[in-house]
Scaffold this motif. Structure first.
Motif, mmCIF file in Angstrom:
data_model
loop_
_atom_site.group_PDB
_atom_site.id
_atom_site.type_symbol
_atom_site.label_atom_id
_atom_site.label_comp_id
_atom_site.label_asym_id
_atom_site.label_seq_id
_atom_site.Cartn_x
_atom_site.Cartn_y
_atom_site.Cartn_z
ATOM 1 N N TYR B 334 42.265 32.517 50.106
ATOM 2 C CA TYR B 334 43.623 33.014 49.902
ATOM 3 C C TYR B 334 44.689 31.929 50.050
ATOM 4 O O TYR B 334 45.639 31.867 49.275
ATOM 5 C CB TYR B 334 43.890 34.151 50.893
ATOM 6 C CG TYR B 334 45.222 34.826 50.693
ATOM 7 C CD1 TYR B 334 45.422 35.680 49.610
ATOM 8 C CD2 TYR B 334 46.275 34.596 51.572
ATOM 9 C CE1 TYR B 334 46.648 36.298 49.405
ATOM 10 C CE2 TYR B 334 47.509 35.206 51.371
ATOM 11 C CZ TYR B 334 47.686 36.064 50.286
ATOM 12 O OH TYR B 334 48.903 36.656 50.091
ATOM 13 N N ARG B 336 44.652 28.974 49.300
ATOM 14 C CA ARG B 336 44.703 28.111 48.106
ATOM 15 C C ARG B 336 44.782 28.933 46.810
ATOM 16 O O ARG B 336 44.434 28.445 45.743
ATOM 17 C CB ARG B 336 43.467 27.180 48.076
ATOM 18 C CG ARG B 336 43.651 25.923 48.894
ATOM 19 C CD ARG B 336 42.349 25.226 49.189
ATOM 20 N NE ARG B 336 41.582 25.946 50.183
ATOM 21 C CZ ARG B 336 41.796 25.854 51.511
ATOM 22 N NH1 ARG B 336 42.720 25.042 51.972
ATOM 23 N NH2 ARG B 336 41.087 26.567 52.365
ATOM 24 N N ARG B 337 45.252 30.174 46.887
ATOM 25 C CA ARG B 337 45.221 31.056 45.696
ATOM 26 C C ARG B 337 46.025 30.479 44.530
ATOM 27 O O ARG B 337 45.650 30.638 43.370
ATOM 28 C CB ARG B 337 45.722 32.454 46.063
ATOM 29 C CG ARG B 337 47.180 32.506 46.522
ATOM 30 C CD ARG B 337 47.512 33.818 47.211
ATOM 31 N NE ARG B 337 48.871 33.828 47.735
ATOM 32 C CZ ARG B 337 49.250 33.206 48.859
ATOM 33 N NH1 ARG B 337 48.366 32.515 49.569
ATOM 34 N NH2 ARG B 337 50.492 33.258 49.276
ATOM 35 N N ASN B 338 47.143 29.776 44.853
ATOM 36 C CA ASN B 338 47.940 29.194 43.762
ATOM 37 C C ASN B 338 47.143 28.136 43.006
ATOM 38 O O ASN B 338 47.262 27.995 41.800
ATOM 39 C CB ASN B 338 49.223 28.555 44.312
ATOM 40 C CG ASN B 338 50.178 29.585 44.849
ATOM 41 O OD1 ASN B 338 50.090 30.766 44.487
ATOM 42 N ND2 ASN B 338 51.078 29.168 45.727
ATOM 43 N N TYR B 339 46.355 27.396 43.751
ATOM 44 C CA TYR B 339 45.554 26.357 43.124
ATOM 45 C C TYR B 339 44.479 26.970 42.236
ATOM 46 O O TYR B 339 44.270 26.533 41.105
ATOM 47 C CB TYR B 339 44.921 25.455 44.184
ATOM 48 C CG TYR B 339 44.034 24.389 43.564
ATOM 49 C CD1 TYR B 339 44.600 23.330 42.858
ATOM 50 C CD2 TYR B 339 42.640 24.456 43.659
ATOM 51 C CE1 TYR B 339 43.803 22.362 42.263
ATOM 52 C CE2 TYR B 339 41.840 23.493 43.076
ATOM 53 C CZ TYR B 339 42.425 22.447 42.390
ATOM 54 O OH TYR B 339 41.636 21.497 41.800
ATOM 55 N N TRP B 340 43.801 28.018 42.713
ATOM 56 C CA TRP B 340 42.718 28.626 41.921
ATOM 57 C C TRP B 340 43.276 29.366 40.708
ATOM 58 O O TRP B 340 42.621 29.434 39.660
ATOM 59 C CB TRP B 340 41.843 29.523 42.796
ATOM 60 C CG TRP B 340 41.147 28.728 43.873
ATOM 61 C CD1 TRP B 340 41.276 28.879 45.224
ATOM 62 C CD2 TRP B 340 40.262 27.616 43.678
ATOM 63 N NE1 TRP B 340 40.531 27.933 45.888
ATOM 64 C CE2 TRP B 340 39.886 27.146 44.969
ATOM 65 C CE3 TRP B 340 39.749 26.966 42.565
ATOM 66 C CZ2 TRP B 340 39.033 26.063 45.157
ATOM 67 C CZ3 TRP B 340 38.892 25.878 42.746
ATOM 68 C CH2 TRP B 340 38.545 25.438 44.032
ATOM 69 N N TYR B 342 45.784 28.264 39.070
ATOM 70 C CA TYR B 342 46.011 27.150 38.143
ATOM 71 C C TYR B 342 44.710 26.710 37.481
ATOM 72 O O TYR B 342 44.656 26.482 36.261
ATOM 73 C CB TYR B 342 46.664 26.007 38.926
ATOM 74 C CG TYR B 342 46.513 24.626 38.336
ATOM 75 C CD1 TYR B 342 47.326 24.201 37.283
ATOM 76 C CD2 TYR B 342 45.586 23.725 38.856
ATOM 77 C CE1 TYR B 342 47.208 22.922 36.748
ATOM 78 C CE2 TYR B 342 45.440 22.442 38.334
ATOM 79 C CZ TYR B 342 46.259 22.049 37.282
ATOM 80 O OH TYR B 342 46.132 20.790 36.765
ATOM 81 N N ARG B 343 43.642 26.629 38.256
ATOM 82 C CA ARG B 343 42.343 26.235 37.685
ATOM 83 C C ARG B 343 41.869 27.281 36.657
ATOM 84 O O ARG B 343 41.299 26.946 35.622
ATOM 85 C CB ARG B 343 41.292 26.085 38.793
ATOM 86 C CG ARG B 343 41.462 24.847 39.658
ATOM 87 C CD ARG B 343 41.019 23.572 38.946
ATOM 88 N NE ARG B 343 39.588 23.496 38.759
ATOM 89 C CZ ARG B 343 38.749 22.838 39.570
ATOM 90 N NH1 ARG B 343 39.201 22.190 40.619
ATOM 91 N NH2 ARG B 343 37.457 22.832 39.309
#
Lengths: 337, 353
Positions: B334, B336-340, B342-343
């Motif tokens: 959670y 790092r949700r912004n990063y995932w 984006y991925r």
């Protein structure tokens, strides 16, 4: 407001700091930098305006100034027994030498105080760097040291960048060394084969950025390593507890790789609030005493992530406020591109 | 940098200053006195540090020009005043040896004192064995001081005939007891292992450290170092498979522990394998994925494998599985949700082109 309350402690420290800091007796200029850096980022330098000229002289008194310019830079304190001279001087014995990390701290502190670096013996500093690089590209901090590692590579790059002269180092070898310090998990270690570490990762990325060579590494994998260091605050190493200073080391690294938008600042802010002490200032984690390093690094992190308004922006690769970076660009008689 | 490390072996070390009566002290010249005063700052300061030494300094002395002067303890100042003189006279004697010990105990980061002490050792003012004992005692008090470790390494390197490598490993093990992740200790240990070719022993040693604490990332890193730097590398496929199986058994014990996940990826790369071809590894990851367990490192590993496959062949199954993984990471990882997110978007963008 997280950063505002902090200034009480830092102003006190500029006056005098307690004896627990004697382990920093040979690196007092780093304390100067952490104290002044906080006032700079929080836009409180006016509080010390009255001392500015005196403090500039005091910092220059640390300059290692020889007649033949064969070596130069700054010592970290005035402990070697030489006479105070507001331009610098030197004592001809093997126990009095400049130290590369202190030269870095001195240059930054002078810029923060608005100095144009006009009294820095540039030739001496650049010649001094030439005495410190090893065969494999790494740097040691002073002539008689055996501590070769990435920390001093960063100092050498930052000093060269500030003086706009990279002739003191073999850049190809520096790049080769930095790339080799990347560990199997894509963090960077302080030296070949060591464990990846937030502080070394900052030193590697900032050096590459200053040399305009960030493209040499796998940025995607490095960014993921950095983002994975967030628990609530940031950890410096895998499976170690979070520590406020990594808000800067990891935060600045993430910023150089343009990833700040991926960080969840809500738990980060909560963690930092827990580390704020009743005296003002930040400790490394909850229930720790405040100190200058952790206070500065926390405030730098607050600026990087825009957690608190009213702070100056940070130039991450030099670890200098935008305002003081302007001093470097506009006042120094060598122009940065 | 400012905290003194606590220890159960705190030794009182007193210096008889009478020994140095004939030496003219050289005080530190920290610049002229400053006449300015700022009452507000001073009051804050007193409130903050209700410390007798500091108060004495504030009251009895004029303000100095210096930025952030340290409130030196009286004994430290006295000893440093003597030291400044002896760097000029270069007196190499027992009493200057004691003096260095006294200062080092108060400030182990003082590299100039260490340099002076090194010269005393070279001169034979102290025995090598005593010096080894000294660094060990100091190492226990100040495990994070760079200087102690560098001095130790210099000693071992220069007096190599007097030292048994295995005893040095035992010394490091004694200090690692205080902090199993001490960066200096591991750094020195790598030097020692390479210098004396102790790789065989070291592989067993890392196994012991990992057994003690499966999350000790320094130990995992050391294990990787052994395989990377030992002359034989991986001898054959079986050797490699054994290591993969060892690592998987450790992952199963604590699947959320990041260390063995990074390690297994590192080892696969070191052996020159494509991760997708290491079947036990792939099925481990898929197992966690299928069971919908929140093991983000398994998902990250799987995503990496799928993204590589997508690069070489366009296949809708790979694409939809990769998107599913991203969705799970957005959910499980959670913070790092912004990063995932984006991925995931990157995957979608790549597909639409």
């Amino acid at each position: 407001m997280l950063a505002e309350v902090d200034q009480k402690l830092v102003l006190a420290c500029l006056k005098m700091i307690p004896q627990q800091y004697i382990s920093a007796d040979t690196s007092r200029l780093t304390l100067t930098l952490f104290a002044l850096g906080q006032l700079d980022l929080t836009k409180n330098l006016k509080e010390i305006e009255i001392s500015r000229a005196n403090w500039i002289d005091w910092i220059y008194a640390h300059q290692y100034l020889t007649e033949n310019n064969q070596n130069g830079g700054f010592r970290g304190g005035l402990f070697s027994g030489h006479k105070f001279d507001k331009n610098g001087n030197y004592k001809k014995d093997e126990y009095d030498l400049p130290h590369i990390a202190m030269t870095y701290a001195a240059l930054l502190s002078l810029l923060i105080l608005g100095d144009d670096l006009g009294r820095v013996n540039k030739t001496g500093v650049i010649n001094g760097l030439k005495l410190l690089q090893s065969e494999n590209g790494s740097f040691k901090p002073c002539e008689d040291s055996r501590e070769f590692d990435l920390r001093f590579v960063f100092c050498a790059c930052a000093i060269s960048y500030i003086l706009n002269d990279f002739s003191g180092l073999n850049v190809n070898k520096v790049l080769e060394f930095i790339v080799k310090c990347q560990a199997y998990d894509y963090g960077f270690a302080q030296n070949l084969n060591l464990e990846s570490h937030g502080g070394s990762t900052y030193c590697a990325l900032a050096s590459l950025k200053l040399l305009n060579k960030l493209d040499l590494i796998d940025k995607k994998a490095t960014l993921l390593w950095l983002l994975k260091r967030q628990e609530d605050g940031f950890r410096g190493r895998i499976n170690k507890p979070p520590d406020t200073c990594y808000t800067f080391w990891i935060g600045a690294s993430i910023s150089m790789l343009e990833g700040t938008k991926f960080v969840d600042t809500v738990p980060l802010k909560t963690f930092l609030e827990c580390c704020k002490t009743k005296y003002g200032g930040f400790g490394k984690s909850e229930n720790c005493h405040p100190d200058l390093l952790h206070s500065y690094m926390t405030i730098a992190g607050l600026s990087i992530f825009g957690i608190e308004e009213g702070l100056d922006d940070l130039n991450c690769e030099l670890n200098l406020s935008k305002n003081s970076f302007e001093t470097l660009k506009n006042s120094c008689n060598w122009n940065l591109s | 940098m400012s905290q003194t490390d606590s220890s159960d072996e705190e030794v009182e070390f007193e210096l008889d200053f009478l020994l140095y009566n004939d030496i003219q002290p050289t005080p530190q010249d920290d610049g002229p006195d400053r006449m300015l005063k700022d009452k507000k700052i001073e009051l804050n300061f007193v409130l903050f540090y209700l410390n007798v030494n500091v108060l004495k300094n504030l009251i009895s002395k004029k303000k100095k020009l210096a930025v952030a002067p340290i409130a030196y303890p009286a004994d430290y100042k006295k000893a440093m005043d003597i030291f400044r003189t002896i760097t000029t006279t270069n007196e190499q004697s027992k009493r200057t040896l004691y003096l260095t010990e006294f200062i080092i105990r108060l400030n182990p980061a003082h590299y100039t004192i260490w340099k002076f002490r090194e010269n005393l050792v070279k001169k034979g003012v102290t025995e090598i064995n005593e010096e080894l004992n000294f660094t060990e005692a100091l190492g226990k008090l100040h495990p994070k001081s760079y200087q102690i470790w560098h001095h130790r390494q210099w000693l071992v390197n220069n007096y190599i005939d007097l030292i048994l490598p295995i005893q040095e490993i035992e010394f490091i093990n004694r200090l690692l007891k205080y902090d199993t992740k001490n960066y200096h200790a591991w750094s020195y240990r790598q030097w020692l292992v390479q210098k004396f070719n102790l790789f065989k022993l070291e592989l067993e040693e890392t196994e012991g450290f990992i057994l003690d604490d499966i999350r000790n990332n320094s130990a995992w890193n050391q294990r990787y170092f052994v395989f990377k730097m030992r002359e034989e590398g991986f001898q054959n496929e079986t050797d490699f498979e054994n290591e993969i199986n060892y690592c998987i058994s450790k992952i199963k014990l604590a699947p959320r522990n990041e260390s063995p996940w990074n390690y297994i990826r590192g080892i696969i790369k070191l052996f020159g394998k494509n991760p997708a071809e290491v079947k036990v590894y792939v099925s481990l990851c898929e197992d966690y994925f299928q069971k919908n367990l929140p093991i983000s490192n398994a998902l990250i590993s799987l995503l990496e494998i799928l993204e590589n496959k997508i690069k070489s062949e366009k296949n809708d199954d790979f694409q939809s599985e990769a998107l599913q993984i991203c969705d799970k990471l957005i959910d499980f990882d959670y913070v790092r949700r912004n990063y995932w997110t984006y991925r995931k978007q990157l995957l979608l963008d790549a597909n639409s082109h």
